[in-house]
Design a protein around this motif. Structure first.
Motif, PDB file in Angstrom:
ATOM      1  N   ASP A 197       0.733  -1.160   0.036  1.00  0.00           N
ATOM      2  CA  ASP A 197      -0.041  -0.017   0.342  1.00  0.00           C
ATOM      3  C   ASP A 197       0.757   1.273   0.031  1.00  0.00           C
ATOM      4  O   ASP A 197       0.522   2.177  -0.567  1.00  0.00           O
ATOM      5  CB  ASP A 197      -0.969  -0.141   1.168  1.00  0.00           C
ATOM      6  CG  ASP A 197      -2.027  -1.004   1.295  1.00  0.00           C
ATOM      7  OD1 ASP A 197      -2.382  -1.428   0.062  1.00  0.00           O
ATOM      8  OD2 ASP A 197      -2.560  -1.357   2.017  1.00  0.00           O
TER       9      ASP A 197
ATOM     10  N   SER B 245       0.765   4.044  -3.014  1.00  0.00           N
ATOM     11  CA  SER B 245       0.466   5.452  -2.543  1.00  0.00           C
ATOM     12  C   SER B 245       1.616   6.620  -2.997  1.00  0.00           C
ATOM     13  O   SER B 245       1.334   7.486  -3.315  1.00  0.00           O
ATOM     14  CB  SER B 245       0.132   5.570  -1.120  1.00  0.00           C
ATOM     15  OG  SER B 245       1.474   5.482  -0.557  1.00  0.00           O
TER      16      SER B 245
ATOM     17  N   ASP C  90      -0.140  13.447  -2.012  1.00  0.00           N
ATOM     18  CA  ASP C  90      -0.583  12.972  -1.013  1.00  0.00           C
ATOM     19  C   ASP C  90      -1.699  13.706  -0.647  1.00  0.00           C
ATOM     20  O   ASP C  90      -2.309  13.667   0.632  1.00  0.00           O
ATOM     21  CB  ASP C  90       0.559  13.193   0.256  1.00  0.00           C
ATOM     22  CG  ASP C  90       1.811  12.253   0.067  1.00  0.00           C
ATOM     23  OD1 ASP C  90       1.227  10.985   0.130  1.00  0.00           O
ATOM     24  OD2 ASP C  90       2.914  12.658  -0.105  1.00  0.00           O
TER      25      ASP C  90
ATOM     26  N   MET D 155      -7.042   7.699  -6.262  1.00  0.00           N
ATOM     27  CA  MET D 155      -5.688   7.967  -6.875  1.00  0.00           C
ATOM     28  C   MET D 155      -5.900   7.630  -8.472  1.00  0.00           C
ATOM     29  O   MET D 155      -6.438   6.524  -8.509  1.00  0.00           O
ATOM     30  CB  MET D 155      -4.441   7.477  -6.244  1.00  0.00           C
ATOM     31  CG  MET D 155      -4.376   7.813  -4.937  1.00  0.00           C
ATOM     32  SD  MET D 155      -2.822   6.862  -3.986  1.00  0.00           S
ATOM     33  CE  MET D 155      -3.064   7.516  -2.529  1.00  0.00           C
TER      34      MET D 155
ATOM     35  N   SER E  24      -4.365  12.952  -7.200  1.00  0.00           N
ATOM     36  CA  SER E  24      -5.457  12.312  -6.301  1.00  0.00           C
ATOM     37  C   SER E  24      -6.590  13.326  -5.754  1.00  0.00           C
ATOM     38  O   SER E  24      -6.407  14.486  -6.045  1.00  0.00           O
ATOM     39  CB  SER E  24      -4.608  11.945  -5.098  1.00  0.00           C
ATOM     40  OG  SER E  24      -3.456  11.235  -4.997  1.00  0.00           O
TER      41      SER E  24
END
Length: 471
Positions: A281, A285, A290, A304, A311
């Motif tokens: 994960d 990511s 973020d 995402m 994102s």
């Protein structure tokens, strides 16, 4: 009867002071923070700072700092605080709060228990000596400062660059960054540092909180991807002897200057952080931003894009991302990427403005959604996002027909617009209102004019309007 009605403000404050540590240990406190922010109990910057964090230990420390600030600066609102957190919906999320409320109900917490006076600092003889250094100490300090002159100059340039780029993305602050901030006070201003870097013809921004080493941490954001420093170099320079330390440039100097000055902290080979030892994960990511590119807030509920680094929150994207898409394992592509894909294979028939504006929204929905998202992203300070009547004094008296991006998006989602002209008219109204209201405010007048120029240029691009056909 609510026990809060029978307690004095001083008692509620003491109850708060004695339970700050316990509250700061709540698991996933984002809901609690949102409630406090919604009631104006905590400022937006402190809320965002905690929401951006991913490390549980960092969140715990930051939450305690928020509660400590609340005790000092908002002590008069203790009843409001406890009223908010003792709501049934909140206590169902955090059983610890239910236990605290029960202690008030059954009298378990004893208000009459005397607490010692709070002591801020015990001044020692050594402290006094540090305040008044001897001449020898001053000479030693001067020599040390001379030796570190190059390092300090680099840090000052970094800080200056961050101040100028005030709209940089706020990324999670991890343990390594906090340690570095302790080493060099004043160089990070509480947010992640962002460095404009180049390698050959490639341009990107290096984010300090994502940096671990050359091979760990996708810390360099380009227009199309997040890369580790080594990946960035391989894209830019195919030579086998290329090195991220010397070939990635910042302000015309090799990146190794930042590592040598400890502005960028190289993680050790045995480091076990999420950048150096990411699970599936974490690794996934790292490919995306973020924070949501529309509202610029971080969070665990980000959707995402699989084709670009962007994102979004479900409700921030246009159109809204349906729940049934989440977690089904299928790729999801944002409107920006869908628009670019369509542009690649569609014939670009040039139009004049009139036919473009006369198009039905139903036939140009994707283009309109793209334009609105483009404006959200271009409005970096979110000046034109929300209803200005809520925070601009005297706006209602000066502007008869307020308009803002969220309202345009809502009307588009509800299918209020019939033609492209109606949507463009509302967007132009935002710029007209800005120019009218800010005649004497050059800063905001200029920002409105800049966004208007960007929109008009992108509108021509979206609907293939050539300069020759533009009236």
């Amino acid at each position: 009867m609510d026990p809060l009605d029978f307690l004095e403000p001083e008692e509620l404050l003491r109850f708060f002071a004695c339970n700050k540590t316990e509250i700061s240990c709540l698991d996933k406190p984002q809901t609690l923070l949102s409630v406090l922010r919604d009631h104006n109990l905590i400022p937006e910057d402190r809320y965002k700072n905690v929401m951006c964090m991913k490390s549980k230990e960092n969140i715990k420390q930051a939450l305690y700092g928020v509660l400590d600030w609340l005790e000092t600066e908002r002590s008069q609102y203790m009843k409001l605080f406890w009223t908010c957190v003792f709501k049934e919906s909140i206590m169902n999320v955090y059983p610890t709060l239910k236990i605290l409320r029960n202690s008030l109900m059954d009298g378990t917490f004893q208000f009459y228990t005397a607490l010692p006076e709070k002591v801020e600092k015990v001044e020692t003889t050594n402290d006094k000596k540090r305040k008044q250094p001897s001449e020898d100490g001053e000479e030693e300090e001067e020599q040390t400062n001379t030796e570190r002159k190059k390092k300090k100059n680099i840090i000052r340039r970094v800080c200056s660059e961050e101040e100028q780029a005030g709209s940089s993305a706020q990324l999670p602050r991890d343990d390594h960054e906090e340690q570095q901030a302790d080493k060099e006070p004043g160089c990070s201003h509480g947010n992640s540092l962002v460095f404009k870097v180049t390698c050959g013809a490639e341009v990107g921004t290096l984010h300090k909180t994502r940096f671990a080493s050359g091979t760990c941490g996708k810390s360099i954001r380009t227009e199309t991807s997040w890369d580790t420093p080594e990946e960035f170099v391989k894209k830019s320079l195919p030579q086998p002897d290329a090195s991220w330390r010397k070939d990635i440039q910042w302000e015309g100097k090799p990146l190794c200057e930042l590592t040598q000055a400890n502005v960028l902290s190289l993680h050790s080979l045995v480091c076990e952080c999420r950048l150096c030892r990411p699970d599936c994960d974490d690794l996934e990511s790292q490919k995306n931003d973020d924070e949501c590119c529309v509202c610029r807030r971080a969070g665990v509920e980000l959707v995402m894009c699989d084709d670009c680094p962007l994102s979004f929150h479900q409700m921030c994207h246009l159109p809204d991302v349906p729940h049934n898409i989440l977690g089904d394992g299928r790729p999801w592509v944002c409107t920006f990427c869908v628009f670019r894909r369509n542009q690649e294979w569609q014939d670009s028939e040039e139009l004049s403005p009139v036919p473009a504006l006369s198009r039905r929204i139903s036939a140009s929905l994707m283009q309109c959604q793209y334009l609105l998202l483009f404006l959200y992203v271009a409005d970096e300070e979110q000046i034109f996002t929300s209803d200005p009547r809520l925070y601009v004094e005297g706006y209602t008296n000066a502007v008869r027909t307020p308009m803002w991006l969220d309202k345009v998006a809502e009307k588009l989602q509800k299918k209020t617009y019939q033609t492209v002209r109606e949507l463009v008219s509302d967007i132009q109204l935002i710029f007209t209102n800005c120019a009218s209201f800010n005649r004497d405010n050059e800063e905001f007048h200029t920002k409105g004019a800049r966004l208007k120029e960007l929109f008009e240029r992108e509108f021509k691009n979206v609907f293939s309007i050539s300069e020759e056909t533009d009236d």
